[in-house]
Scaffold this active site. Structure first.
Site, PDB file in Angstrom:
ATOM      1  N   SER A   1       0.866  -1.163  -0.020  1.00 36.67           N
ATOM      2  CA  SER A   1       0.050   0.075  -0.154  1.00 36.67           C
ATOM      3  C   SER A   1       0.907   1.161  -0.129  1.00 36.67           C
ATOM      4  O   SER A   1       2.091   1.045   0.425  1.00 36.67           O
ATOM      5  CB  SER A   1      -0.787   0.112   1.315  1.00 36.67           C
ATOM      6  OG  SER A   1      -1.434   1.252   1.555  1.00 36.67           O
TER       7      SER A   1
ATOM      8  N   TYR B   1      -1.976  -1.343  10.436  1.00 35.74           N
ATOM      9  CA  TYR B   1      -1.931  -1.632   8.937  1.00 35.74           C
ATOM     10  C   TYR B   1      -0.656  -0.910   8.506  1.00 35.74           C
ATOM     11  O   TYR B   1       0.082  -1.853   7.482  1.00 35.74           O
ATOM     12  CB  TYR B   1      -3.067  -0.698   8.217  1.00 35.74           C
ATOM     13  CG  TYR B   1      -3.156  -0.814   6.992  1.00 35.74           C
ATOM     14  CD1 TYR B   1      -4.266  -2.002   6.489  1.00 35.74           C
ATOM     15  CD2 TYR B   1      -2.972  -0.040   6.155  1.00 35.74           C
ATOM     16  CE1 TYR B   1      -4.477  -2.020   5.037  1.00 35.74           C
ATOM     17  CE2 TYR B   1      -3.128  -0.060   4.549  1.00 35.74           C
ATOM     18  CZ  TYR B   1      -3.892  -1.158   4.226  1.00 35.74           C
ATOM     19  OH  TYR B   1      -4.212  -1.251   2.848  1.00 35.74           O
TER      20      TYR B   1
END
Ligand code: NAD
Length: 260
Positions: free
Chosen positions: A142, A155
């Protein structure tokens, strides 16, 4: 190049994984789908992909938060096909909360799925790739593997971790036909992001459409979502011969997010 190869795409019943699985199938790869969802809907997706692309598409249930299930998933596919040629570690979840109140069990879950599952799948799939001297490992990281945002501690730790794992695997396989790279998407409109849009709309008392615009304006200069289809095409490139010397990179497709 990828025709007839076997690709396992984790978390491919939805969103980015589904887009990448479809792109691989469109180029002639046989695909193993994995993920959660309504069994009838998953079967519809599987049969539709198989029919549209004329390849073999199978579905493999596994809860990738459990190490034993990751190991068993890879073992089943290796037994059936000899090796997993293309491994796309994509399954992931999000939890949004400030670090002081971040629930410990959500930390463990995010790390287990977004980071540890990719490690376990990689370590189990690598011997088969090495034996064939060909393989592609693509980790869906990401922008949050490169930069941080508030309230996403687990995350962001997991995504930075998977970028590190990508580099290590790339070095350990540097003299083989196996490559390992990460893709770092910005905002993609999938169920994972829709939940964040809905939460934002509820918190600010605005519509979902207004929340979508606010979300993009904050971080993504293009103000457009990246699509699963575009990410699928990047994955296809990473599987190609032309990409055989692309090793250990974390490749952003983020509408300019990390250029800022
Ligand atoms: P999504 O929620 O649409 O899909 C997630 C997939 O993972 C689904 O198929 C789901 O069933 C599966 N899954 C969830 N828990 C699982 C488990 N325990 N075991 C096996 N499968 C499980 O999400 P998405 O947005 O397509 O995200 C896919 C990946 O892309 C994630 O790793 C995410 O972090 C990453 N990503 C997403 C965005 C975005 O904007 N959507 C941006 C950057 C990175």
């Amino acid at each position: 190049m990828i025709e007839g190869k076997l690709a396992l795409v984790t978390g491919s019943t939805s969103g980015i994984g589904l887009g990448i699985a479809d792109a691989l199938a469109a180029r002639g790869a046989n695909v193993a789908l994995n993920g959660f969802g309504d069994p009838a809907e998953i079967e519809r997706l599987r049969a539709d992909m198989e029919k549209r692309h004329g390849v073999k598409v199978e579905f493999e249930h596994a809860d990738l938060m459990k190490t034993a299930e990751v190991e068993a998933l890879v073992a089943r596919l290796v037994e059936r096909h000899g090796a997993i040629d293309i491994l796309v570690n994509n399954a992931g979840i999000q939890h949004v909360a400030p670090v002081e109140s971040f629930p410990a069990d959500r930390w463990d879950a995010v790390i287990a799925l977004n980071l540890s599952a990719a490690f376990h799948a990689t370590r189990c799939a690598l011997p088969g790739m090495r034996a064939r001297d060909w393989g592609r490992i693509i980790n869906i990281a990401s922008v949050h593997g490169l930069v941080a945002s508030v309230e996403k501690a687990a995350y962001i730790a997991a995504k930075h971790g998977i970028v590190g794992l990508t580099k290590t695997v790339a070095l350990e396989t540097a003299r083989t036909g196996v490559t390992c790279n990460a893709i770092c998407p910005g905002w993609v409109l999938t169920p994972l992001v829709q939940k964040q849009i809905d939460a934002r709309a509820a918190a600010a008392g605005i519509s979902a459409d207004e929340a979508k615009v606010a979300l993009l304006s904050e971080k993504q200069p293009s103000q457009e979502f990246v699509t699963p289809q575009q990410l699928g095409e990047l994955a296809i490139f990473l599987c190609s011969d032309a990409a055989s010397q692309v090793r250990g990179v974390a490749w952003a497709m983020d509408g300019g997010w990390t250029a800022q």
